[in-house]
Every structure is written in structure tokens, then in C-alpha cells.
Write an enzyme that holds these catalytic residues in place. Structure first.
Site, PDB file in Angstrom:
ATOM      1  N   ILE A 216      48.384   7.401   9.313  1.00 14.97           N
ATOM      2  CA  ILE A 216      49.682   7.333   9.261  1.00 14.97           C
ATOM      3  C   ILE A 216      50.551   7.667   8.243  1.00 14.97           C
ATOM      4  O   ILE A 216      50.064   7.406   7.178  1.00 14.97           O
ATOM      5  CB  ILE A 216      50.431   5.481   9.200  1.00 14.97           C
ATOM      6  CG1 ILE A 216      51.620   4.590   9.967  1.00 14.97           C
ATOM      7  CG2 ILE A 216      50.285   4.256   8.124  1.00 14.97           C
ATOM      8  CD1 ILE A 216      51.703   4.038  10.371  1.00 14.97           C
ATOM      9  N   GLY A 217      51.936   7.976   8.211  1.00 12.50           N
ATOM     10  CA  GLY A 217      52.351   8.661   7.415  1.00 12.50           C
ATOM     11  C   GLY A 217      52.440  10.368   7.668  1.00 12.50           C
ATOM     12  O   GLY A 217      52.177  10.911   7.887  1.00 12.50           O
ATOM     13  N   GLU A 238      43.218   5.151  15.562  1.00 18.96           N
ATOM     14  CA  GLU A 238      44.207   4.472  15.682  1.00 18.96           C
ATOM     15  C   GLU A 238      45.059   3.886  16.232  1.00 18.96           C
ATOM     16  O   GLU A 238      46.102   4.056  17.299  1.00 18.96           O
ATOM     17  CB  GLU A 238      44.803   2.983  14.518  1.00 18.96           C
ATOM     18  CG  GLU A 238      45.448   2.034  14.952  1.00 18.96           C
ATOM     19  CD  GLU A 238      45.859   2.191  13.616  1.00 18.96           C
ATOM     20  OE1 GLU A 238      44.773   1.342  12.512  1.00 18.96           O
ATOM     21  OE2 GLU A 238      46.252   1.210  12.820  1.00 18.96           O
TER      22      GLU A 238
END
Ligand code: COA
Length: 431
Positions: A216-217, A238
């Protein structure tokens, strides 16, 4: 009873549905783009009628009204991943963070370690056989429903049907609340020159035929931009966002050489734009499975050449990685980072990459530090860490001594912080 009778018999308004929630209940919301919308609004509207309700979920995009000041007697949010809208409340002690690996959450529910009184979920309208899709958020929803005393489902006609083990039968829904709401979207990450350079270094570590997990990011998106010349990549991750669409459409990500779920783009949730949700609904290769399967390191490792790409906030000279706290403040959560670091390390030919800009706060803070900040969490341990990448290069830490690690991390720190880091190196290891 046929599915139409069941559906109409259980259909209620959001205001009626929330009456099933009792004081002291733990209420589990589905998360991400599947976060319920109309039921939480009804709860907030009737907040005065409730006391000591715990609201548990992972990521929730956008503002969160039940963590606002004044809500304390009624609701307390327990976050297994702190969303932007909950950060201030967690810091001010109006909400809690519960450390965990994402893949464990369904086990918590099913074993009773985390009692679930009410599950509030969002699903698509049922198909001809009565199955409603969890859309872009499969993760822990089925487990929450299995464990709950009551299941309240918002049946949203904007919710796309997405493939995989990603649906629930209407007979499992106690209350059906019809609605028509656009799904929450996450804006694409802003990437600049630094992220581009990091992306190119990461791409050097990714071979043709690799299966990728993307964290994420901003960094994972930047990495994807650098993979257009690769071949036969796969996805076992994920989550994924809009960045993968282009690579799937170009045939770069095709899953052809995957050793588990060959040809399928496997994830447990999707978070991005409406385009992503529509793409996933029409691409038969996208398959969402529960997080206790997708993120289980023993499942991840079955993908040969598994490469996990995650980001972090700081790394100390021993290679301890903090990806979730800024000092004592809980910024995000462990999520699935360690699930994938471990799964990739067990995979034949696998590797895990921790990529971050060398500095933060407009260049004033080095992310490579002698010691983690006071109060910081170790997300990925020094025994688990493998590659660390900044815009200054790649440090490979696996099977390296403390002295070797420190040296190679200093070499990829921002030049203006290297002298200070070398002084610490000499204090510890001599010259
Ligand atoms: N000291 C102080 N502040 C720091 C810092 C440091 N060492 N490192 C980062 N920050 C600040 C940044 O300046 C930024 O502040 P801003 O929002 O005011 O600009 C903020 O913290 C976020 O940093 P950034 O690096 O931009 O975050 P990101 O959006 O790229 O996300 C993580 C990076 C590490 C927070 C995110 O990947 C995460 O939560 N990871 C843990 C979970 C995970 O990896 N899951 C993977 C499976 S999906």
C-alpha cells in the site's frame, strides 16, 4: 423458501436494521471499498440510543464519524489497520489499534478470540441462485458473518460482482438493507522523480515469470510503471489498485508461469477507482479469496519466484523495519506486510523488497536511522528483512552480519545523513 421470498421477507430499512444492535455489542464492518454506508449512517443518527458499541474494521477510506469527539459514550472504534480518518482519534485515545497479521483476523472471529456480535457488510444483489458478491472486499467478511449473532447486509445495486470465493447466500443474511451508493474510491498515489528511481531499482530485482505482491502507498504504483518490458508476471497479493490494469491489458501480467492459481490474478481486496472495480467485474481472471487463505505465508510460498514489494517509514542500521508508527503515534498498521515478507522468503526463488524514499518531511528526516524512533513498532524484524531499496540503490540484508547491514544501509541513505550514520557505525563497529 425461494430466494425471492427470503430476500423480501428479510428486507428492512437501515433504521430498522440497527435495532438488532445491542448495547455492549462488538460490531464488525466489512472494510475498504466494501465498507457499509447506510447502516453506519443510521447508527450515527441514533447514537444517543447506544452505549459501549465497539466498531471493528480494517481500512476505511474517507472521514469516520463514529470517532468524532463526543461519540465516546456510544461508540469506540477498534482498528486492525488505522485509516487516515481514525489517526487523530487513536492518538487522542478515543479509538484503539489492535496489532495483528491480517491473515489471522478470520481466525480471531472463528475461534471466538474476538467475539463478533453483529456483522455489517455490503454485497451485490443476489444472482439467480441467491448468491450475493462481496465485490472488491472479500478479506474477512465470510468469517465475520459465520461468527456473528446477526448479519446485516447492505445490498447495493452499485456493487459489482467479482470472481473467486467471494459470495454469500441470501439465507445467511438476517437483515437486508437495499441501497444504491457509489463505492468508496482511493485517489491514485502521487509519485515523483524519487519514486520513479526507486521503481527502476525494484524492477531490477523482478525477473520474468515472477509473481508479485504489491503493498500500500505510493511506491508499489511507481514500481508497476517500471515493469512494462517484463514478461509473464503474475499476481498473488493482498490488494491491488489501478496500477495493474495497464499491465494486465498489455499482457505483461498474465499469470502464465504462476505455480499456484495459474492464469488468475489473485487478491483479497481491491481499492482504487471506479474503473478498477468495473475492470475487475469484467475480467474473468480476477479472483478474490478470503484473507486467511490469500495472505497465509504457507499459501503464498507455493508461488515460486514470489516477490513482495512493500513500503516503510524507517529502517534502523540492524535492518529492523518500522512501517506503521511515527514515534508513538500509530500511523497505519502491519496489514499483510509480514505475511508476504515471510511467504516470499519461503518461496523457491522468492524475495521481499522494502522500498522507501531515503528521507521524509521534505528532506529533513532520514528514513535510515541509527535507532528506530522512541516508541516505534518493529513491523518486519531484522531476521525477516531481505532487500531494502531507496533512490540511492539496493541493500541486500539477508545472510549479512550487523556490520555488513549497517554499511550497506548507510550506502543507500541520503548523502546529507551519511556522515551522522557513519559516526554511529564507528561507535558500534570501530572503523
Ligand atoms: N518520520 C516522520 N515522518 C515520516 C517518516 C519518518 N521516518 N516517514 C514518513 N513520514 C511521514 C511522511 O512525510 C508522510 O507525511 P505526510 O502525509 O504529511 O506527507 C507520511 O508519514 C506517510 O509517509 P509516506 O511514505 O508518504 O506513506 P505512503 O502513503 O507511501 O505509505 C506506509 C507508506 C509505510 C505508511 C504504508 O505502506 C503502510 O502503511 N505500510 C504498512 C502495511 C503494509 O505494508 N501493508 C502491505 C500489504 S497491503
Amino acid at each position: 423458501m425461494d430466494r425471492n421470498d427470503l430476500f423480501s421477507q428479510r428486507t428492512v430499512s437501515a433504521e430498522e436494521a440497527v435495532r438488532a444492535i445491542r448495547n455492549g455489542d462488538r460490531v464488525v464492518f466489512s472494510q475498504g471499498a466494501g465498507i457499509p454506508q447506510v447502516v453506519p449512517e443510521a447508527l450515527a443518527k441514533h447514537s444517543e440510543e447506544y452505549a459501549d458499541i465497539e466498531i471493528f474494521h480494517m481500512l476505511r477510506p474517507g472521514p469516520i464519524d463514529y470517532v468524532a469527539e463526543g461519540m465516546e459514550p456510544h461508540f469506540r472504534h477498534c482498528a486492525a489497520f488505522v485509516s487516515g480518518g481514525a489517526r487523530e482519534a487513536v492518538a487522542a485515545n478515543r479509538a484503539d489499534y489492535m496489532p495483528c497479521f491480517f491473515f489471522e483476523v478470520p481466525h480471531f472471529f472463528r475461534s471466538g478470540l474476538l467475539r463478533v456480535d453483529v456483522a455489517v457488510i455490503q454485497v451485490s444483489p443476489p444472482d439467480a441462485d441467491g448468491f450475493c458478491s462481496f465485490g472488491p472486499a472479500c478479506d474477512y467478511v465470510q468469517a465475520a458473518c459465520d461468527a456473528a449473532r446477526v448479519v446485516i447486509a447492505e445490498v447495493n445495486d452499485c456493487m459489482p460482482r467479482i470472481g473467486g470465493d467471494n459470495s454469500i447466500h441470501v439465507s445467511q443474511l438476517d437483515y437486508v438493507v437495499p441501497c444504491s451508493r457509489a463505492l468508496p474510491e482511493a485517489p491514485p498515489a502521487v509519485t515523483g522523480r524519487v519514486e520513479e528511481v526507486i521503481g527502476r531499482f525494484c524492477a531490477q530485482l523482478i525477473e520474468d515469470g515472477a509473481t508479485l505482491q504489491l503493498g500500500i502507498g505510493a511506491i508499489p504504483d511507481a514500481v508497476l510503471h517500471c515493469l512494462t518490458e517484463k514478461n509473464d508476471l503474475g499476481l498473488h497479493t493482498e490488494m491491488f489498485a489501478d496500477g495493474v490494469i495497464d499491465l494486465i491489458e498489455r499482457g505483461v501480467i498474465n499469470g502464465r508461469r504462476k505455480t499456484l492459481h495459474r492464469g488468475l490474478h489473485v487478491a483479497t481486496f481491491l481499492l482504487g477507482s471506479r474503473r478498477l472495480y468495473e475492470f475487475a467485474a469484467t475480467c474473468p481472471a480476477v479472483a478474490l479469496y478470503p484473507v486467511d487463505y490469500v495472505n497465509d505465508p504457507c499459501v503464498i510460498m507455493k508461488n515460486e519466484r514470489m516477490v513482495s514489494i512493500n513500503s516503510c517509514l524507517e529502517v534502523d542500521l540492524m535492518g529492523q523495519v518500522n512501517s506503521e508508527t511515527i514515534g508513538l503515534r500509530q500511523f497505519s498498521g502491519t496489514g499483510g506486510q509480514v505475511d508476504y515478507v515471510r511467504g516470499a522468503s519461503l518461496s523457491r526463488g522468492g524475495k521481499s523488497i522494502m522500498a522507501m524514499p531515503s528521507t521524509a518531511v521534505h528532506g529533513t528526516v532520514s528514513r535510515i536511522v541509527p535507532f528506530l524512533s522512541h516508541g516505534a513498532a518493529v513491523t518486519t524484524s531484522r531476521n525477516d528483512v531481505d532487500y531494502v531499496v531507496t533512490e540511492y540503490g539496493i541493500a541486500h540484508l539477508k545472510a549479512k552480519t550487523l556490520r555488513e547491514r549497517a554499511r550497506s544501509l548507510i550506502a543507500i541513505a541520503h548523502p546529507s545523513f551519511r556522515e551522522g550514520l557513519m559516526e554511529e557505525f564507528e561507535r558500534r563497529f570501530g572503523t
